[in-house]
Design a protein around this motif. Structure first.
Motif, PDB file in Angstrom:
ATOM      1  N   ASP A   1       6.321   8.659   8.615  1.00  0.00           N
ATOM      2  CA  ASP A   1       5.188   9.485   7.802  1.00  0.00           C
ATOM      3  C   ASP A   1       5.301   8.738   6.219  1.00  0.00           C
ATOM      4  O   ASP A   1       6.507   9.149   5.881  1.00  0.00           O
ATOM      5  CB  ASP A   1       5.240  10.712   8.144  1.00  0.00           C
ATOM      6  N   PRO A   2       4.502   8.197   5.670  1.00  0.00           N
ATOM      7  CA  PRO A   2       4.704   7.770   4.367  1.00  0.00           C
ATOM      8  C   PRO A   2       4.760   8.831   3.398  1.00  0.00           C
ATOM      9  O   PRO A   2       5.529   8.600   2.325  1.00  0.00           O
ATOM     10  CB  PRO A   2       3.712   6.697   3.891  1.00  0.00           C
TER      11      PRO A   2
ATOM     12  N   THR B   1       0.845  -1.150   0.042  1.00  0.00           N
ATOM     13  CA  THR B   1      -0.206  -0.033   0.030  1.00  0.00           C
ATOM     14  C   THR B   1       0.718   1.244  -0.023  1.00  0.00           C
ATOM     15  O   THR B   1       1.908   1.444   0.550  1.00  0.00           O
ATOM     16  CB  THR B   1      -1.012   0.151   1.377  1.00  0.00           C
ATOM     17  N   THR B   2       0.362   2.074  -0.555  1.00  0.00           N
ATOM     18  CA  THR B   2       1.107   3.523  -0.644  1.00  0.00           C
ATOM     19  C   THR B   2       0.609   4.471   0.844  1.00  0.00           C
ATOM     20  O   THR B   2       1.420   5.396   0.916  1.00  0.00           O
ATOM     21  CB  THR B   2       0.638   4.600  -1.823  1.00  0.00           C
ATOM     22  N   HIS B   3      -0.264   3.919   1.356  1.00  0.00           N
ATOM     23  CA  HIS B   3      -0.590   4.431   2.859  1.00  0.00           C
ATOM     24  C   HIS B   3       0.348   4.011   3.899  1.00  0.00           C
ATOM     25  O   HIS B   3       0.268   4.514   5.132  1.00  0.00           O
ATOM     26  CB  HIS B   3      -1.926   4.227   3.092  1.00  0.00           C
ATOM     27  N   ALA B   4       1.526   3.444   3.502  1.00  0.00           N
ATOM     28  CA  ALA B   4       2.440   2.996   4.674  1.00  0.00           C
ATOM     29  C   ALA B   4       3.668   3.293   3.875  1.00  0.00           C
ATOM     30  O   ALA B   4       3.881   3.026   2.715  1.00  0.00           O
ATOM     31  CB  ALA B   4       2.311   1.502   5.134  1.00  0.00           C
ATOM     32  N   PRO B   5       4.880   3.426   4.508  1.00  0.00           N
ATOM     33  CA  PRO B   5       6.060   3.483   3.987  1.00  0.00           C
ATOM     34  C   PRO B   5       6.522   2.382   3.237  1.00  0.00           C
ATOM     35  O   PRO B   5       6.261   1.103   3.505  1.00  0.00           O
ATOM     36  CB  PRO B   5       7.306   3.845   5.128  1.00  0.00           C
ATOM     37  N   GLY B   6       6.970   2.388   2.111  1.00  0.00           N
ATOM     38  CA  GLY B   6       7.448   1.365   1.262  1.00  0.00           C
ATOM     39  C   GLY B   6       8.703   0.587   1.715  1.00  0.00           C
ATOM     40  O   GLY B   6       9.454   1.190   2.358  1.00  0.00           O
ATOM     41  N   ALA B   7       9.007  -0.585   1.406  1.00  0.00           N
ATOM     42  CA  ALA B   7      10.084  -1.527   1.894  1.00  0.00           C
ATOM     43  C   ALA B   7      11.252  -0.685   1.474  1.00  0.00           C
ATOM     44  O   ALA B   7      11.423  -0.205   0.228  1.00  0.00           O
ATOM     45  CB  ALA B   7       9.845  -2.845   1.138  1.00  0.00           C
TER      46      ALA B   7
ATOM     47  N   ALA C   1       5.849  12.182   3.837  1.00  0.00           N
ATOM     48  CA  ALA C   1       6.986  12.996   4.260  1.00  0.00           C
ATOM     49  C   ALA C   1       8.171  12.109   3.918  1.00  0.00           C
ATOM     50  O   ALA C   1       9.206  12.792   3.950  1.00  0.00           O
ATOM     51  CB  ALA C   1       6.719  13.887   5.373  1.00  0.00           C
ATOM     52  N   GLY C   2       8.222  10.930   4.285  1.00  0.00           N
ATOM     53  CA  GLY C   2       9.345  10.033   4.598  1.00  0.00           C
ATOM     54  C   GLY C   2      10.365  10.335   5.637  1.00  0.00           C
ATOM     55  O   GLY C   2      11.552  10.152   5.664  1.00  0.00           O
ATOM     56  N   GLU C   3       9.552  10.993   6.582  1.00  0.00           N
ATOM     57  CA  GLU C   3      10.510  11.425   7.812  1.00  0.00           C
ATOM     58  C   GLU C   3       9.847  10.601   9.243  1.00  0.00           C
ATOM     59  O   GLU C   3       8.571  10.379   9.155  1.00  0.00           O
ATOM     60  CB  GLU C   3      10.430  12.778   8.137  1.00  0.00           C
ATOM     61  N   LEU C   4      10.757  10.395  10.086  1.00  0.00           N
ATOM     62  CA  LEU C   4      10.097   9.714  11.321  1.00  0.00           C
ATOM     63  C   LEU C   4       9.539  11.090  12.228  1.00  0.00           C
ATOM     64  O   LEU C   4       9.705  12.102  12.257  1.00  0.00           O
ATOM     65  CB  LEU C   4      11.209   9.272  12.313  1.00  0.00           C
ATOM     66  N   ALA C   5       8.527  10.559  12.864  1.00  0.00           N
ATOM     67  CA  ALA C   5       7.508  11.398  13.680  1.00  0.00           C
ATOM     68  C   ALA C   5       8.540  11.784  14.974  1.00  0.00           C
ATOM     69  O   ALA C   5       9.600  11.173  15.081  1.00  0.00           O
ATOM     70  CB  ALA C   5       6.561  10.744  14.324  1.00  0.00           C
ATOM     71  N   ASP C   6       8.219  12.826  15.703  1.00  0.00           N
ATOM     72  CA  ASP C   6       9.248  13.260  16.593  1.00  0.00           C
ATOM     73  C   ASP C   6       8.820  12.727  18.053  1.00  0.00           C
ATOM     74  O   ASP C   6       7.678  12.976  18.762  1.00  0.00           O
ATOM     75  CB  ASP C   6       9.185  15.011  16.702  1.00  0.00           C
ATOM     76  N   GLY C   7       9.621  11.870  18.708  1.00  0.00           N
ATOM     77  CA  GLY C   7       9.365  11.486  19.881  1.00  0.00           C
ATOM     78  C   GLY C   7       8.636   9.870  19.838  1.00  0.00           C
ATOM     79  O   GLY C   7       8.236   9.645  19.109  1.00  0.00           O
TER      80      GLY C   7
ATOM     81  N   SER D   1       3.555   4.370  13.462  1.00  0.00           N
ATOM     82  CA  SER D   1       3.845   3.072  13.236  1.00  0.00           C
ATOM     83  C   SER D   1       2.557   2.180  13.337  1.00  0.00           C
ATOM     84  O   SER D   1       2.319   1.300  12.368  1.00  0.00           O
ATOM     85  CB  SER D   1       4.795   2.433  14.601  1.00  0.00           C
ATOM     86  N   LEU D   2       1.830   2.371  14.466  1.00  0.00           N
ATOM     87  CA  LEU D   2       0.253   1.877  14.431  1.00  0.00           C
ATOM     88  C   LEU D   2      -0.487   2.190  13.139  1.00  0.00           C
ATOM     89  O   LEU D   2      -1.299   1.425  12.613  1.00  0.00           O
ATOM     90  CB  LEU D   2      -0.213   1.907  15.771  1.00  0.00           C
ATOM     91  N   ARG D   3      -0.487   3.408  12.780  1.00  0.00           N
ATOM     92  CA  ARG D   3      -1.256   3.897  11.673  1.00  0.00           C
ATOM     93  C   ARG D   3      -0.560   3.158  10.432  1.00  0.00           C
ATOM     94  O   ARG D   3      -1.519   3.008   9.574  1.00  0.00           O
ATOM     95  CB  ARG D   3      -1.283   5.308  11.378  1.00  0.00           C
ATOM     96  N   ASN D   4       0.399   2.831  10.185  1.00  0.00           N
ATOM     97  CA  ASN D   4       1.197   2.510   8.994  1.00  0.00           C
ATOM     98  C   ASN D   4       0.708   0.667   8.973  1.00  0.00           C
ATOM     99  O   ASN D   4       0.498   0.455   8.360  1.00  0.00           O
ATOM    100  CB  ASN D   4       2.718   2.309   9.236  1.00  0.00           C
ATOM    101  N   VAL D   5       0.634   0.227  10.243  1.00  0.00           N
ATOM    102  CA  VAL D   5       0.406  -1.169  10.450  1.00  0.00           C
ATOM    103  C   VAL D   5      -1.237  -1.381  10.071  1.00  0.00           C
ATOM    104  O   VAL D   5      -1.478  -2.225   9.218  1.00  0.00           O
ATOM    105  CB  VAL D   5       0.518  -1.593  11.901  1.00  0.00           C
TER     106      VAL D   5
END
Length: 126
Positions: free
Chosen positions: A37-38, A8-14, A40-46, A54-58
């Motif tokens: 964030d899929p 899915t494009t709604h989670a970061p690609g492998a 922006a391609g950047e990690l959330a802060d904290g 992570s759970l939204r991606n799952v």
């Protein structure tokens, strides 16, 4: 049984030689998901924000497989620092309802992209 790749494009690609998820029979297995964030391609802060992302991606991967968080039977949480367990758990608890999935939580030396949390799940198809 035939295994199927879940994407899915709604989670970061492998970012390596693996799939976002695999379904086989009545089960869905997700790869570990960082709090990235899929779009922006950047990690959330904290750790709290990374846990939520992570759970939204799952969730996005499960939905692409015809499942959902309510079908999760097992989670594994990888933490960079076990001192963040309470913060992670507070956010985690907002994504699941009883009966809660079985869970393991372990501290690891390092996660990809120096993330603070990574979560993988096994779920049933709906």
């Amino acid at each position: 049984m035939k295994k199927s790749v879940i994407a899915t494009t709604h989670a970061p690609g492998a970012i390596g030689p693996y799939s976002q998820g695999i379904s086989i029979g009545d089960l869905v297995y997700t790869s570990g998901q960082l709090g990235m964030d899929p779009a922006a391609g950047e990690l959330a802060d904290g750790v709290a924000a990374q846990t939520a992302q992570s759970l939204r991606n799952v969730q996005a991967i499960l939905e692409a497989a015809g499942s959902g968080l309510d079908q999760v039977v097992k989670t594994t949480v990888f933490l960079k620092d076990m001192n963040d367990f309470v913060k992670m758990n507070e956010v985690y608890s907002t994504f699941f309802t009883e009966p809660y999935p079985a869970r393991s939580a372990v501290e690891v030396a390092r996660l990809p992209k120096d993330a603070q949390v990574e979560i993988e799940v096994v779920a049933l198809k709906k």
